[in-house]
Structures are given as C-alpha cells and as structure tokens.
Design an enzyme around this catalytic site. Structure first.
Site, PDB file in Angstrom:
ATOM      1  N   THR A 120      -0.026 -33.821   7.384  1.00  0.00           N
ATOM      2  CA  THR A 120       0.011 -32.667   6.481  1.00  0.00           C
ATOM      3  C   THR A 120       0.196 -33.008   5.011  1.00  0.00           C
ATOM      4  O   THR A 120       0.096 -32.123   4.166  1.00  0.00           O
ATOM      5  CB  THR A 120       1.125 -31.701   6.923  1.00  0.00           C
ATOM      6  OG1 THR A 120       2.326 -32.452   7.181  1.00  0.00           O
ATOM      7  CG2 THR A 120       0.718 -30.955   8.183  1.00  0.00           C
ATOM      8  N   HIS A 163       5.077 -32.766  11.217  1.00  0.00           N
ATOM      9  CA  HIS A 163       4.107 -31.961  10.473  1.00  0.00           C
ATOM     10  C   HIS A 163       4.485 -30.481  10.549  1.00  0.00           C
ATOM     11  O   HIS A 163       3.641 -29.622  10.804  1.00  0.00           O
ATOM     12  CB  HIS A 163       2.692 -32.172  11.022  1.00  0.00           C
ATOM     13  CG  HIS A 163       2.192 -33.566  10.881  1.00  0.00           C
ATOM     14  ND1 HIS A 163       1.092 -34.043  11.570  1.00  0.00           N
ATOM     15  CD2 HIS A 163       2.633 -34.608  10.123  1.00  0.00           C
ATOM     16  CE1 HIS A 163       0.898 -35.317  11.251  1.00  0.00           C
ATOM     17  NE2 HIS A 163       1.817 -35.677  10.372  1.00  0.00           N
ATOM     18  N   GLU A 169      16.210 -30.719  -6.830  1.00  0.00           N
ATOM     19  CA  GLU A 169      15.986 -31.527  -5.624  1.00  0.00           C
ATOM     20  C   GLU A 169      17.339 -31.932  -5.043  1.00  0.00           C
ATOM     21  O   GLU A 169      18.182 -32.490  -5.748  1.00  0.00           O
ATOM     22  CB  GLU A 169      15.149 -32.757  -5.957  1.00  0.00           C
ATOM     23  CG  GLU A 169      15.135 -33.858  -4.911  1.00  0.00           C
ATOM     24  CD  GLU A 169      14.716 -33.386  -3.524  1.00  0.00           C
ATOM     25  OE1 GLU A 169      15.398 -33.761  -2.549  1.00  0.00           O
ATOM     26  OE2 GLU A 169      13.714 -32.624  -3.423  1.00  0.00           O
ATOM     27  N   ASN A 196       7.103 -41.040   4.575  1.00  0.00           N
ATOM     28  CA  ASN A 196       6.195 -40.858   5.711  1.00  0.00           C
ATOM     29  C   ASN A 196       5.313 -42.094   5.935  1.00  0.00           C
ATOM     30  O   ASN A 196       5.464 -43.124   5.290  1.00  0.00           O
ATOM     31  CB  ASN A 196       5.338 -39.591   5.522  1.00  0.00           C
ATOM     32  CG  ASN A 196       4.393 -39.717   4.319  1.00  0.00           C
ATOM     33  OD1 ASN A 196       4.236 -40.773   3.720  1.00  0.00           O
ATOM     34  ND2 ASN A 196       3.763 -38.617   3.965  1.00  0.00           N
TER      35      ASN A 196
END
Length: 567
Positions: free
Chosen positions: A548, A503, A32, A100
């Site tokens: 999403t 998205h 990551e 988000n």
C-alpha cells in the site's frame, strides 16, 4: 495559527507537508508521535536495504497495538474470541515507509476503475496514473510507464545479482511456463520479475527522506514537531479548529484553518471517533457526544490475507555480497476464479526470513491474496482515552474465495518448491506461522543473537539432525506432509496462520455523498463537518492489488493538488 495541521508524519503526512509548504503563503505544522529522522542522522536500521531490523525495532512502532486477524463472530463478539497478535504500525517520521519492505508497486488498473465505480469519481486508473509517475524517479527505465523527476527513487536488483535461492525460483517459474517481466510496474500482466523497491545506492529512501530532506526543512513556513502525539481534535460546533497535542510531556493547543488526519487506517478512525465522528451506537456506548453521525468510520477495514511456505536454504543459496535486500523476486498470477480480475494473487520470494543467523538459513514463499474480498473488518474504541489502543478486528478470510485461493496458492508454491531447481538450493519445506515464538526471537537483542547462532550451527549440520531441529523448534502444529495430503489440515493451517501483510486500509472510505458508508469525499474532506480531511490508506474505497505504500504516496500527491487548487 496554522493554515494546515497534519496529524501524522508518515508517508501521507510527508508528502502533504512538502507539497503544501511549497506555497510560501501556507503555514504548515506536522505533529508526529514518533522520532525524527533528520538528514544525515537517520538511524542505520532505517537506512538499511534489509528492512527486517527496522521493522521489529520497538523504537519505531506502536508497541502496545494488538489485533484480531481471525474471524470474530458479529453475533457473539465476546465469546471464543480468537487470539490477539501484535501488528507493527510505524511510529516514526516517514511512517511505514521508514520500516517497511520498500516494495514499490502500484496495483492493477482494474483496482482504480473499481474505486471510481464505488463512488470515488476522478480516481480511475487514467486519473491516478500520472500521480504514480509523479511520485517516482525510476533509476532503471525511461519510458511512458515511469517518472524520472519524483522524490522517491526506485530500482530493481538484476537477476545476475539475485541470491542463488531467488535465481532458482526464477528458473522454476520459467520451467513452469511463467513469463519473465523485466518491469513489475509496466503492463499489468502475470509473470515473475525483479521486485521494484524504493531504494537508491543500497539505502532505503523513505517518504521522510524523499519529501522532507534538507531543502524542504529550510522552509520557514514548515514546522515538524516530532515526539508529539495528538491527544484530541478541537471542535467549535461542527468545525475542526485545531488539535491538542503533547509536546515533551506538556499539553499544548495548536489552531489551524484545516486539520488533516494522516495517522493510518487504524489510528485515523480512532481519532475521528474520539472526536464524536462515527457510528452513533458506538459513540453513545463510549459516552462520547456525537458531532457527526458517520456509520462508515472504522468499518470495512481491509488487509491482504497471507500464508507462508518456508524451507531451509543450503549454504550456497543464501544472500551474498551484492545486496542486503532479502526480496529479489516476485510472482504475480491469476487464480482464474469466476468474476475475479487477472493478477489477483501475489508471491513475495523471501531469501532471508529474519535478521539473525537462523533467519539467514530460512527462505519463504509469502503468498497473499492481492485482490481480497474480505471486507468485514472494523476498528472500534476500547476507551475514549487517546493513550488506549483501539479494538481492531481484521476478519481475514471472511470471504470464502480468499480461503480457497490461499489453499490453491499454497499448493502452487509447493509445486515450485518440489521442482528440481528448488531442490538444488533448499530442503525441509514446512508451512510457516508468524507466531508469538517467531516474534519473540525476532526482537533484536544479544540473547536472540546468541541463541540463533547456536541453533544455526545445528541446522547446518547433518540432514537428519536438521530435520529433527526444524520439527522440534521451528514447525508449529502442521508438517508439510500433513497439509499436502489432507485438505482439512491445510484449511486448518491457513485459518490459524493467515495474517495480514501490514496493509491496513479502507476504514474511512472515499465515496459519494449519498453513500451511507462513505466517510470522506474525493478530496478527503470529512462529511458533515468543516475544516477536517483524511489523507492516508483509510480513504481507499477498496485495497488495491499492491503493497500500500505507493498507493498512499499517489493518493497524497493527488489530494495535495486538490487542496492547492482550492477543492
């Protein structure tokens, strides 16, 4: 030597890491690029029920990424290019789910039946529904629509705890004849509802928090390497055998039996193209030897086009003590245009538009085309250097049906805005634009805190002064009166102001082997090569009628099962 190397520890990567490492024989590595969010040490901005601080904190996203949202002419791509806009993509463990809006919706059954029709066999609604249930632990409902044992808790804010602004929206919807839906993720029908969100005890539960908690991290066969950007994929012939990554500033090679790209719909196709997998003409232009000719890599990128109608919230209408959440109510409705499925439009009712003092005074109807037909976007390389962000063109509103529905949607929300319940809690409506000026004042710092505190005092002053301040410092280019009385002005506003809602999807689509534009098969395996899969929103055959995140979690659960079953 690892069994699986996962490139990207976002929503998809977190699910894959948990599920694949649950089998003790599998040795799993996650690379990551961003920072870790260890249990008990999660940044407070990420845990916050209000997502507006995490989303615009530069620690948590790719700060150099900029995109074109307006249409770029394919005939003359270098002439009159529209402006570049920042496009906040997460760079942190948990990915988008860490920053988000925590919206936990699934989309329409017709979405997934269309996936199957487009060549993703085994991905119809009946096939994906059990995986949506597998993801969640619903804290409110215990019925056939919901899961009770999943890693991600979901809940809703009851109407009595909504801000007075959101309650007024609900009353306006009721007076307009809309149906109240207690459960957004129950039967997919039109109405207004408490928004379902991935949150428990007034704290965000990201994919990293839900899937990579203390128990998963105890597994000796799971390695989480954060602050580890992947520089390139390693190929021997047409077989992917590992990755080159940068760990604490030092380049390192990791070898694996299978590499899984879970870097999102912008960075995943960039990884593929840098490795020589993609459109031949573009790879040749970039001087990259072709490993696999796949014309669909980076093509048909999608997002949901959106516009905003905002207004000033009177003091008694603002968010109070029950929650820091700013999205309490949602609206789903049908445009009823010929040939378009029901529930094709969505409105997020925002009762606080930013973290600062002015944001607390501004409400918004963010209307987006849930079932978009604009699918001519693309991702291309600007450079073969992994540090260079790709060229991203969303080409929103390339299908006129999307423009028409946003124009009608703006008028529909304006009618709600002008209703008696809304007049009681708001005034001074205006068409809002997510401009560079709005972005700059949205950065979390002391200067912006002081500036907005001063401006907020003026806005709470006399009505005439407020009107002047909004027109002088908030409105950009178009007034409410203009766009309501002149369709040409409304169209111009929407063409200029329409943006995606983060998205990004569909740039490495699942499909049949004989489809020249498909990139992966129905288990995420990249066509034409071995040892490489893609599992993230880029594999969607078409973007669903949903935020999403939950479709990504579902997709990752489903492909994890396929991998463990040896497919």
């Amino acid at each position: 030597m690892y069994d699986y190397i996962i490139v990207g520890g976002g929503s998809a990567g977190s699910v894959l890491a948990n599920r694949l490492s649950a089998r003790s024989a599998n040795k799993v590595l996650v690379c990551e690029a961003g920072q870790d969010t260890p249990p008990g040490e999660e940044p407070k901005e990420i845990l916050d029920s209000y997502s507006g601080t995490a989303y615009f904190d530069p620690r948590f996203h790719w700060t150099e990424l900029k995109v074109h949202t307006q249409i770029v002419s394919h005939n003359n791509p270098h002439e009159n290019r529209p402006p570049l806009r920042k496009y906040e993509q997460a760079r942190v463990l948990g990915g988008g789910s860490s920053i988000n809006g925590q919206m936990a919706n699934r989309g329409a059954p017709t979405d997934y039946n269309e996936w199957a029709e487009r060549g993703a066999e085994g991905w119809s609604w009946d096939h994906v529904f059990p995986y949506f249930k597998k993801v969640e632990r619903d804290l409110d409902f215990n019925n056939e629509w919901h899961g009770k044992d999943g890693h991600i808790p979901v809940r809703r804010i009851p109407v009595e705890h909504w801000a007075k602004h959101a309650q007024a929206v609900g009353e306006a919807c009721k007076q307009a004849g809309m149906k109240f839906l207690p459960d957004q993720n129950g039967e997919f029908v039109d109405g207004y509802f408490p928004v379902t969100h991935s949150n428990a005890n007034e704290q965000r539960v990201s994919a990293a928090i839900g899937y990579l908690g203390r128990e998963a991290r105890k597994r000796s066969n799971l390695t989480l390497s954060t602050n580890t950007p992947v520089k390139s994929l390693i190929f021997e012939g047409t077989t992917c055998v590992g990755v080159k990554a940068v760990v604490n500033g030092q380049e390192q090679e990791f070898r694996g039996k299978e590499v899984i790209l879970s870097s999102g719909a912008i960075h995943t196709p960039a990884h593929l193209m840098r490795a020589g997998i993609g459109p031949v003409g573009h790879l040749t232009e970039m001087g990259i030897p072709v490993v696999a000719a796949l014309e669909g890599v980076g093509q048909r990128l999608m997002d949901h086009p959106s516009i905003s109608l905002s207004s000033f919230i009177k003091p008694h209408g603002r968010i109070k003590e029950h929650t820091r959440r700013h999205i309490h109510c949602g609206i789903r409705y049908s445009s009823n245009l010929p040939g378009i499925p029901q529930g094709d439009m969505f409105v997020a009712v925002i009762s606080k538009s930013a973290w600062h003092a002015v944001g607390e005074q501004i409400a918004s109807f963010i209307t987006f085309v849930n079932k978009t037909y604009s699918e001519t976007g693309q991702v291309r390389l600007a450079s073969a250097d992994y540090r260079a962000e790709p060229i991203v063109e969303f080409n929103l509103l390339s299908d006129k049906r999307d423009l028409d529905r946003l124009m009608n949607g703006f008028k529909k929300m304006a009618a709600l805005q002008l209703s008696a319940p809304m007049q009681a809690v708001t005034d001074n409506p205006f068409p809002a634009s997510y401009s560079d000026r709005v972005r700059q004042i949205g950065v979390v710092n002391t200067k912006n805190k002081m500036l907005t505190s001063i401006l907020a005092k003026f806005l709470d002053g006399p009505s005439a002064l407020r009107k002047y301040m909004i027109e002088k410092f908030v409105v950009e280019g178009f007034t409410f009166e203009q766009v309501m009385t002149d369709d040409e002005a409304l169209e111009a506003f929407i063409r200029k102001a329409a943006i995606g809602v983060w998205h990004a999807s569909c740039s490495c689509r699942m499909g049949r082997a004989d489809d020249p534009m498909s990139v992966v098969d129905t288990a995420g395996r990249v066509k034409g090569v071995q040892g490489l899969r893609v599992v993230d929103a880029s594999v969607f055959p078409v973007v669903p009628c949903a935020n999403t995140n939950f479709p990504v979690l579902m997709t990752s659960e489903k492909i994890s099962d396929a991998i463990l079953a040896g497919r």
